[in-house]
Design a protein around this motif. Structure first.
Motif, PDB file in Angstrom:
ATOM      1  N   ALA A   1       0.969  -1.185   0.118  1.00 43.74           N
ATOM      2  CA  ALA A   1      -0.108   0.147  -0.029  1.00 43.74           C
ATOM      3  C   ALA A   1       0.949   1.286  -0.136  1.00 43.74           C
ATOM      4  O   ALA A   1       0.530   2.237  -0.613  1.00 43.74           O
TER       5      ALA A   1
ATOM      6  N   ALA B   1      -7.240  -2.835  -5.669  1.00 40.85           N
ATOM      7  CA  ALA B   1      -7.341  -1.193  -5.294  1.00 40.85           C
ATOM      8  C   ALA B   1      -6.630  -0.297  -5.950  1.00 40.85           C
ATOM      9  O   ALA B   1      -6.977   0.940  -6.038  1.00 40.85           O
TER      10      ALA B   1
ATOM     11  N   ALA C   1     -12.238   2.241   3.115  1.00 37.70           N
ATOM     12  CA  ALA C   1     -11.461   2.359   2.223  1.00 37.70           C
ATOM     13  C   ALA C   1     -12.179   3.141   1.008  1.00 37.70           C
ATOM     14  O   ALA C   1     -11.349   4.014   0.575  1.00 37.70           O
ATOM     15  N   ARG C   2     -13.497   3.454   1.045  1.00 39.55           N
ATOM     16  CA  ARG C   2     -14.275   4.267   0.175  1.00 39.55           C
ATOM     17  C   ARG C   2     -14.158   5.674   0.770  1.00 39.55           C
ATOM     18  O   ARG C   2     -14.201   6.665   0.069  1.00 39.55           O
TER      19      ARG C   2
ATOM     20  N   SER D   1      -6.571   3.890   2.188  1.00 40.44           N
ATOM     21  CA  SER D   1      -7.602   3.118   1.138  1.00 40.44           C
ATOM     22  C   SER D   1      -6.907   1.728   0.479  1.00 40.44           C
ATOM     23  O   SER D   1      -7.657   0.658   0.672  1.00 40.44           O
TER      24      SER D   1
ATOM     25  N   SER E   1      -6.580  -0.779   3.630  1.00 43.03           N
ATOM     26  CA  SER E   1      -7.751  -1.210   4.125  1.00 43.03           C
ATOM     27  C   SER E   1      -8.430  -2.261   3.097  1.00 43.03           C
ATOM     28  O   SER E   1      -8.783  -3.349   3.712  1.00 43.03           O
ATOM     29  N   VAL E   2      -8.163  -1.871   1.868  1.00 44.77           N
ATOM     30  CA  VAL E   2      -8.677  -3.115   0.736  1.00 44.77           C
ATOM     31  C   VAL E   2      -8.022  -4.623   0.994  1.00 44.77           C
ATOM     32  O   VAL E   2      -8.383  -5.622   0.936  1.00 44.77           O
TER      33      VAL E   2
END
Length: 464
Positions: A157, A209, A325-326, A334, A337-338
C-alpha cells in the motif's frame, strides 16, 4: 363516453423519480451514515468473532488435551492468554499514525525476508507435520509466514500510494510481483502452501485497489492457475488433497478421512446443533478440530444457525473494511484497508469452503476463531489498524473533536491529528533570532568647506 376521441384524451406519463430520491430509497438505515459507523462495525464484528472463537477453542480442545494426559482447560487458557496479548497489540495499532507505519514498512519487509530465510535453517526453524515454518521462542512458537502477510499489505500500500492515483502497468506490477515471487519461493521451501494462497489474496487486493486493468486480470488468472497446477503436481501430498476434495469417499480411511469427518460433524449438527460442548467429533475423531476444522465443530454444536452467524459477522467485517477504503482521504489508508479486508475475509472463505467441501484443503485457519498464537495476535493487530483507519475518516475526526471524553479514553483512543498523515512529518525546531548583519567600517573622507570659507587661491601667472 365523454365524446372525446382517444387521441385527445390526456395521457398518463410515468412519474420520474429524481436520482437523489432513488439513491435515498436504496440506502440502508440512517445510522449507517454515522461518522463512527465504520469503527463500530469493525469493533462489533471482530469482538463477536473473537468471543465465539475463545468459547469454541475451549470446547473443541478439551477432550483431546484430556486424552493426552494434560489439563482439559490448558489449550483454552493458552488461547485466552494469546487473546490478551492480541488486545495489547490492538491497542498499540490504534495509536500508530499511518505515516509511521509507512515509514517503517520497507524495514519490516527486510526483516520478514530474513526471518523466512532463518526458519529454513536447521536448529532455528521448528518442524511440525512435515513443515519447517516456526521459530521457537521458548514459551511459544512464532510463525514468520503470518507476519509476511501483514507486512506485504502495508508495504505494498505504501509503494502504490507513493505513485498516487495515476499508476501505470509498470509501476503497479514491478514493485509488487517480484517481492511476491521471492516470498512465495521461501514459503514453498518450508513448505506452506496455505500461506502462499493467503499472500496471493493480499497482492490481489492491492492490485484491485490500485486499479489494475481487467485485461491483465485474465492474464494474471491464467498465470496463477498454471502456477497452482505446477505446485500441485510437484508434491504428492498436494495431489492427494485435490483427489480427496473431488472424491473423498474413494479413500475414507486416509486421504478423505478428515473431509468425511467434517461432513459428519455438519450433518450431525443440523439446524439447531447438538448443544455447546456436546460434539462427538472432537473426541479425537476429527483431526485439527480446534484449528483448521473448527468451523465443523461450530456447525455440529451450534448448527446451521451458528454457522450463519459466523458468516454474517465476516460479511459485516468485509462491508466495514470496504467502507473505510471508500471514505478515506489518504491513499495509503484506502489501499491498505482493501488489502487487509480481502486477506481476512478471503482466508475465512477458503477455510469455510474446504470444510463444507466446496474447495480443496489448503490448511489456512479461520481468522479470530481458530486456535493459534501468532495468527491470533497478528490478526488482532490488523483489527487495530482497521480501527485506526476508521477513526481517520474526516467525519470521524470532526465528531471525536466535538465529543467530550475522559482522560483514559483520550489516552487509549487518541484522536488522529490529520486525515492524511505525512510520511515524514516536519520537525519542529525552535525559532532562532535573526543573525546580525556585520557592518562594514565607514571610511573617513575629507570634508570640503564652502567656497567662502576657503582662502583665496594664489593665481600663478601663465608662462610668457
Amino acid at each position: 363516453m365523454d365524446g372525446r376521441s382517444e387521441s385527445t384524451r390526456p395521457r398518463r406519463t410515468a412519474r420520474r423519480v429524481p436520482a437523489a430520491a432513488a439513491r435515498r430509497r436504496l440506502r440502508g438505515p440512517a445510522w449507517l451514515d454515522g461518522p463512527m459507523t465504520s469503527c463500530h462495525l469493525v469493533i462489533g464484528a471482530a469482538g463477536l468473532l473473537l468471543a465465539i472463537g475463545l468459547v469454541m477453542v475451549f470446547s473443541a480442545s478439551a477432550i483431546e488435551a484430556a486424552l493426552a494426559d494434560q489439563p482439559a482447560w490448558r489449550p483454552g487458557v493458552d488461547q485466552l492468554l494469546f487473546a490478551a496479548l492480541g488486545l495489547v497489540a490492538l491497542g498499540v495499532a490504534v495509536r500508530l499514525p499511518a505515516g509511521l507505519v509507512r515509514r517503517w514498512s520497507p524495514v519490516a519487509l527486510l526483516v520478514v525476508v530474513v526471518l523466512l530465510v532463518a526458519v529454513l535453517v536447521p536448529g532455528i526453524g521448528v518442524e511440525y507435520n512435515g513443515s519447517r515454518a516456526w521459530i521457537s521462542l521458548g514459551f511459544t512458537d512464532f510463525q514468520p509466514s503470518e507476519l509476511s502477510k501483514l507486512v506485504v499489505s502495508l508495504w505494498g500500500a505504501h509503494v502504490l500510494a507513493v505513485h498516487g492515483r495515476h499508476l501505470t502497468v509498470k509501476t503497479l506490477l514491478l514493485p509488487l510481483l517480484p517481492v511476491f515471487g521471492l516470498l512465495s519461493l521461501l514459503l514453498m521451501l518450508e513448505p506452506d502452501f496455505g500461506a502462499v494462497i493467503s499472500l496471493l489474496l493480499v497482492v490481489s487486493g492491492l492490485l484491485y485497489a490500485g486499479g489494475m486493468p481487467w485485461r491483465l486480470w485474465a492474464v494474471g488468472g491464467a498465470t496463477v492457475v498454471t502456477g497452482v497446477v505446477l505446485m500441485v503436481l510437484a508434491e504428492p501430498y498436494r495431489m492427494e488433497r485435490i483427489t480427496a476434495f473431488l472424491h473423498p469417499f474413494d479413500d475414507p480411511t486416509d486421504t478423505g478421512f478428515q473431509a468425511i469427518r467434517g461432513f459428519y460433524a455438519l450433518a450431525n449438527g443440523g439446524l439447531w446443533g447438538v448443544g455447546l460442548g456436546n460434539s462427538a467429533m472432537k473426541w479425537n475423531l476429527l483431526p485439527e478440530a480446534e484449528s483448521d476444522y473448527i468451523f465443523a465443530i461450530i456447525g455440529e454444536e451450534l448448527g446451521f444457525l451458528g454457522c450463519l452467524v459466523v458468516i454474517t459477522l465476516y460479511a459485516v467485517l468485509a462491508y466495514a473494511g470496504f467502507r473505510i477504503a471508500r471514505r478515506a482521504t489518504d491513499r495509503f489508508v484506502s489501499l491498505a484497508s482493501v488489502a487487509i479486508t480481502v486477506w481476512l475475509v478471503g482466508q475465512a472463505a477458503l477455510n469455510m469452503g474446504y470444510v463444507v467441501g466446496l474447495l480443496p484443503v489448503t490448511g489456512v485457519t479461520l481468522p479470530l476463531v481458530s486456535a493459534g498464537g501468532t495468527s491470533l495476535v497478528l490478526t488482532l493487530f490488523i483489527v487495530g489498524l482497521l480501527i485506526r483507519f476508521a477513526r481517520s475518516e474526516p467525519d470521524a475526526i470532526e465528531h471525536l473533536r466535538r465529543t467530550p471524553r475522559g482522560r483514559l479514553a483520550r489516552w487509549l483512543l487518541p484522536v488522529p491529528a490529520h486525515a492524511v498523515d505525512p510520511v515524514r512529518p516536519p520537525r519542529s525546531r525552535p525559532e532562532r533570532a535573526p543573525r546580525p548583519v556585520p557592518r562594514r567600517p565607514v571610511e573617513a573622507h575629507p570634508v570640503r568647506r564652502p567656497a567662502e570659507d576657503r582662502p583665496a587661491e594664489r593665481r600663478v601667472p601663465p608662462p610668457p
